[in-house]
Design an enzyme around this catalytic site. Structure first.
Site, PDB file in Angstrom:
ATOM      1  N   CYS A   1      43.488  40.831  45.721  1.00 18.82           N
ATOM      2  CA  CYS A   1      42.739  40.462  44.523  1.00 18.82           C
ATOM      3  C   CYS A   1      43.542  40.782  43.269  1.00 18.82           C
ATOM      4  CB  CYS A   1      41.377  41.153  44.542  1.00 18.82           C
ATOM      5  SG  CYS A   1      40.248  40.600  43.242  1.00 18.82           S
TER       6      CYS A   1
ATOM      7  N   LYS B   1      43.342  48.165  50.089  1.00 14.86           N
ATOM      8  CA  LYS B   1      43.400  47.969  48.640  1.00 14.86           C
ATOM      9  C   LYS B   1      43.194  49.315  47.939  1.00 14.86           C
ATOM     10  CE  LYS B   1      41.274  45.310  44.888  1.00 14.86           C
ATOM     11  NZ  LYS B   1      40.179  44.393  44.497  1.00 14.86           N
TER      12      LYS B   1
ATOM     13  N   GLU C   1      41.590  36.983  50.972  1.00 17.13           N
ATOM     14  CA  GLU C   1      40.834  38.234  50.920  1.00 17.13           C
ATOM     15  C   GLU C   1      39.473  38.066  51.580  1.00 17.13           C
ATOM     16  OE1 GLU C   1      39.033  41.256  47.474  1.00 17.13           O
ATOM     17  OE2 GLU C   1      39.632  39.212  46.967  1.00 17.13           O
TER      18      GLU C   1
END
Length: 521
Positions: free
Chosen positions: A391, A341, A279
């Site tokens: 994440c 995301k 990430e």
């Protein structure tokens, strides 16, 4: 005699001693979590909680027992959140007590409501223990949904050390395993309630039977667990281990990128087909950066791809929008696919109620991140279709794969350097690993400072880089299970729905019992 007197001794505590006992019992439970896994501590914790309820005389007292218990559990279980704020202590250090204690106090409301319900029911014996396990599990599910959800340190996760026991999540998911865990931990309380010797023996035998059946069933499943590999796919997972305090410094960002590229191009690079970075591994808006993309092309295998986290910006809109993204970049330096995301971290990636909370988000940049459209499956050249998870998107049971377009593997890219060398990254990996078993899909994980790993669809770790290590993993990609797991078919619905019905039946039984008693009196 002393053992028999224990419930009375704990129940007779008052004031701060009673609150301290509840706090201690909740904190004790965290020893069952990753990376310690002393699961046996759940027995005195839940048994002690029931004894405190026995001594509760008012709804406030019953709620308080659960609230202090939850406070101890969540403060010690989530202490590592403070490390994220201390990466810039001058700016965010003042938030530590609000983040750790405030968050724990809010989550403790769930445990307080659980104990209030159990106390209000007036049930005794086995029905009370079952109601505790049911209410606890439903509260965990609700915690994973409300206010964007935070299903962290779920009770079923305590078994992450046992490949055998966690196989149950392929059928009942982590919530179902959590229900059985709380039930087994609380059953010994019946030894002090039941009088017949045979019944007392059963209070200790039943938990052993529950865990034994889980272990034997899981062992049988693993005994026939054969995993094949995807041909012509060899992944290089890069773990650069860049300190969070240094990551976004303007003068060092190019150095970080160069370091990650050098690790990528190390020995064995010519044997890999695809490269995976964590990430935000690229600390630039790389989609608009032709020069750096051209440089990246040097470390992207021919006919392969680089899958990497990076921020993404849309400057064409009236107000520029930014996403936490995953890019797929080909050997010509072209971005061929992007995933944004969608499950953002409150206060980390955006500030809730920004109009009334004049504070900055913790991650770099002045504005909030925008949320992507949701879970999706990416189909890219040379790779089986996969579900990207950035994440903590991977901690949400039943929400990591598109049911209408089933992927063949899960890709989790993350940066846990925010939390240092603490229990947080271990807990994160344990949670994401359970998604592989639930869905019957292999998991590939690239983390900035660890834990990077490859997990097969049975949850077994095939390769890993430990927390704080720097290096690469060259690995083959496992295939998914030929037949999706039962959980992949029905998700959380069957277990949660079944427990909701069970809870209603127990409460109806409690009400009818009360009525009979009132009529007799």
């Amino acid at each position: 005699m002393q053992a028999v007197a224990l419930p009375a001794r704990l129940g007779n505590l008052g004031g701060w001693r009673r609150r301290g006992a509840a706090l201690f019992l909740g904190a004790l439970m965290t020893a069952a979590l990753t990376p310690i896994h002393v699961v046996v501590v759940l027995v005195p914790a839940f048994v002690g909680l029931l004894w405190l309820l026995d001594a509760s005389r008012t709804p406030v007292s019953a709620f308080g027992a659960g609230w202090w218990f939850g406070l101890g559990y969540f403060v010690l279980g989530l202490y590592w959140i403070a490390f994220a704020l201390l990466t810039d202590a001058a700016k965010f250090g003042w938030m530590v007590p609000f983040a750790v204690f405030g968050l724990a106090a809010g989550f403790a409301i769930y445990t307080g409501l659980v104990t209030l319900l159990v106390w209000w029911s007036g049930l005794r014996g086995l029905p009370r223990v079952v109601l505790l396990a049911t209410a606890w599990t439903l509260a965990e599910f609700v915690r994973g949904q409300l206010f964007t959800g935070f299903p962290w340190n779920l009770m079923g996760q305590v078994w992450a050390f046992s490949d055998q026991v966690i196989q149950a999540t392929a059928i009942v998911g982590v919530y179902g395993l959590g229900f059985l865990t709380v039930l087994a931990a609380a059953l010994p309380a019946l030894w002090w309630e039941w009088e017949r010797p045979a019944a007392k023996t059963l209070a200790w035998a039943l938990p052993v039977v529950i865990v034994g059946v889980l272990w034997i069933g899981g062992s049988a499943r693993l005994a026939n667990a054969e995993v094949t590999l995807v041909p012509d796919v060899r992944l290089r997972i890069v773990q650069p281990n860049i300190e969070q305090t240094e990551k976004w410094k303007p003068t060092m960002r190019d150095n970080h990128l160069i370091k990650t590229m050098r690790l990528t191009a190390g020995p064995g690079w010519d044997q890999v087909s695809h490269v995976i970075w964590p990430e935000a591994a690229i600390p630039f808006f790389i989609a608009q950066d032709d020069a750096r993309r051209a440089a990246l092309a040097q470390v992207i295998p021919g006919n392969g791809l680089l899958l990497t986290g990076a921020p993404r910006i849309d400057q064409q809109a009236a107000t520029a929008r930014v996403w936490n993204a995953l890019h797929a970049i080909d050997p010509q330096g072209t971005v061929v696919a992007t995933y944004d995301k969608f499950h953002l971290v409150p206060f980390g990636e955006y500030v809730p109620f920004r109009s009334v909370l004049p504070i900055d988000k913790i991650t770099a940049g002045a504005g909030d991140f925008s949320a992507g459209p949701g879970v999706r499956t990416l189909s890219l050249a040379g790779l089986p279709p996969f579900s990207p998870l950035i994440c903590y998107e991977g901690i949400f049971p039943g929400a990591v794969a598109d049911r209408s377009d089933r992927p063949q593997w899960l890709l989790n890219v993350t940066n846990d350097a925010w939390f240092g060398i603490t229990a947080g990254p271990h807990q994160h990996f344990a949670a994401v690993r359970l998604r592989a078993i639930e869905e019957g899909l292999p998991l590939v994980r690239a983390a900035n400072n660890g834990i990077s790993a490859v997990v097969d669809p049975f949850g077994r770790v095939l390769a890993r880089l430990e927390l704080g290590d720097e290096g690469v993993l060259d690995v083959e990609l496992p295939r998914p299970l030929a037949t999706p797991t039962p959980f992949a078919g029905y998700g959380n619905g069957l277990v949660v729905g079944g427990l909701a019905i069970l809870g209603v039946l127990l409460l109806l039984y409690a009400i009818s019992t009360r009525r009979r008693k009132s009529q007799l009196s």
